[in-house]
Design an enzyme around this catalytic site. Sequence first.
Site, mmCIF file in Angstrom:
data_model
loop_
_atom_site.group_PDB
_atom_site.id
_atom_site.type_symbol
_atom_site.label_atom_id
_atom_site.label_comp_id
_atom_site.label_asym_id
_atom_site.label_seq_id
_atom_site.Cartn_x
_atom_site.Cartn_y
_atom_site.Cartn_z
ATOM 1 N N PRO A 89 -50.286 -128.938 -25.698
ATOM 2 C CA PRO A 89 -51.187 -128.559 -26.797
ATOM 3 C C PRO A 89 -51.798 -127.176 -26.608
ATOM 4 C CG PRO A 89 -52.109 -130.372 -25.497
ATOM 5 C CD PRO A 89 -50.727 -130.137 -24.986
ATOM 6 N N GLU A 116 -52.694 -136.117 -17.866
ATOM 7 C CA GLU A 116 -53.580 -135.007 -18.225
ATOM 8 C C GLU A 116 -52.866 -133.656 -18.161
ATOM 9 O OE1 GLU A 116 -56.650 -135.657 -19.491
ATOM 10 O OE2 GLU A 116 -55.968 -137.717 -19.263
ATOM 11 N N ARG A 154 -31.253 -127.855 -37.100
ATOM 12 C CA ARG A 154 -30.965 -127.422 -38.471
ATOM 13 C C ARG A 154 -30.537 -125.964 -38.561
ATOM 14 N NH1 ARG A 154 -32.964 -130.154 -42.506
ATOM 15 N NH2 ARG A 154 -33.562 -128.287 -43.635
ATOM 16 N N ASP A 169 -33.913 -121.935 -46.294
ATOM 17 C CA ASP A 169 -34.954 -122.884 -46.688
ATOM 18 C C ASP A 169 -36.229 -122.177 -47.121
ATOM 19 O OD1 ASP A 169 -33.570 -125.176 -46.374
ATOM 20 O OD2 ASP A 169 -34.530 -125.805 -44.505
HETATM 21 N N1 ADE Z 1 -48.396 -132.759 -25.687
HETATM 22 C C1 ADE Z 1 -49.541 -133.362 -26.092
HETATM 23 N N2 ADE Z 1 -49.948 -132.888 -27.276
HETATM 24 C C2 ADE Z 1 -49.037 -131.942 -27.656
HETATM 25 C C3 ADE Z 1 -48.903 -131.082 -28.782
HETATM 26 N N3 ADE Z 1 -49.784 -131.084 -29.782
HETATM 27 N N4 ADE Z 1 -47.847 -130.241 -28.814
HETATM 28 C C4 ADE Z 1 -46.951 -130.217 -27.808
HETATM 29 N N5 ADE Z 1 -47.019 -130.999 -26.725
HETATM 30 C C5 ADE Z 1 -48.045 -131.860 -26.639
#
Ligand code: ADE
Length: 228
Positions: A89, A116, A154, A169
């Site tokens: 994330p 984590e 794709r 696209d």
């Molecule tokens: N692992 C946990 N959340 C994630 C996300 N939003 N994007 C990529 N990998 C992740």
Amino acid sequence: MRFDVLTLFPEMFPGYMSQSLLNKAIEGQLVDVQVHNLRDWATDKHQKIDDRPFGGGPGMILMVEPVVNSVRAVQKMAQPKGKIVMMTPSGRRLDQKFVEELAVEPRLILLCGRYEGFDQRVTDILHPIEVSIGDYILNGGEVAAMVMIDSLVRMVPGVLGDEQSSWDDSFSRGNRMLEYPQYTRPREFEGLEVPEILLSGNHGEIERWRKAKSLENTRLRRSDLIEE
Ligand code: ADE
């Protein structure tokens, strides 16, 4: 294009990979997806791959040694050794532009985290491309890796067939417009009729109508794309 996925949950992938478009691409040897179990590179007899964070705190951290060893071993399994991608994330947010940048790579090694996250030294040693699929937290990188594979497959020439190319696209090549509405039979359902213009056979008029609807949809729902 080849993908090597490194995960603690390899059993999550076969269902996804049997989906028709991807399956056809794999059978046609346009795409290769190899899934590897991170646990195979555990260094102790209990197959431990995670441990508690130094300094305290909740959860478990993926250990540096098995992760680095697994990536190096997988890179040696084929040529070219490929770019390393970490699903996290905190990575750069995936959008169509980023997809197009990654689509030119012949091979990607996708690292899926759980718990984590990874020991920081995984990043310091491997310098992966860090990718997030959006500003929310998933239980692990596996679903994010599938999203990435799905968007990349794709773009591989031949996968979608001639009449349909992902490079054309609505989100491709600087074109950031939403799609126009589409209809199929029946012509009328619960009093709702297919717009007359689409039945007219006038291709020029239809094309103009679709462009106008596309612009209208984008203005209404995603005006940020027009400002961009
Ligand atoms: N692992 C946990 N959340 C994630 C996300 N939003 N994007 C990529 N990998 C992740």
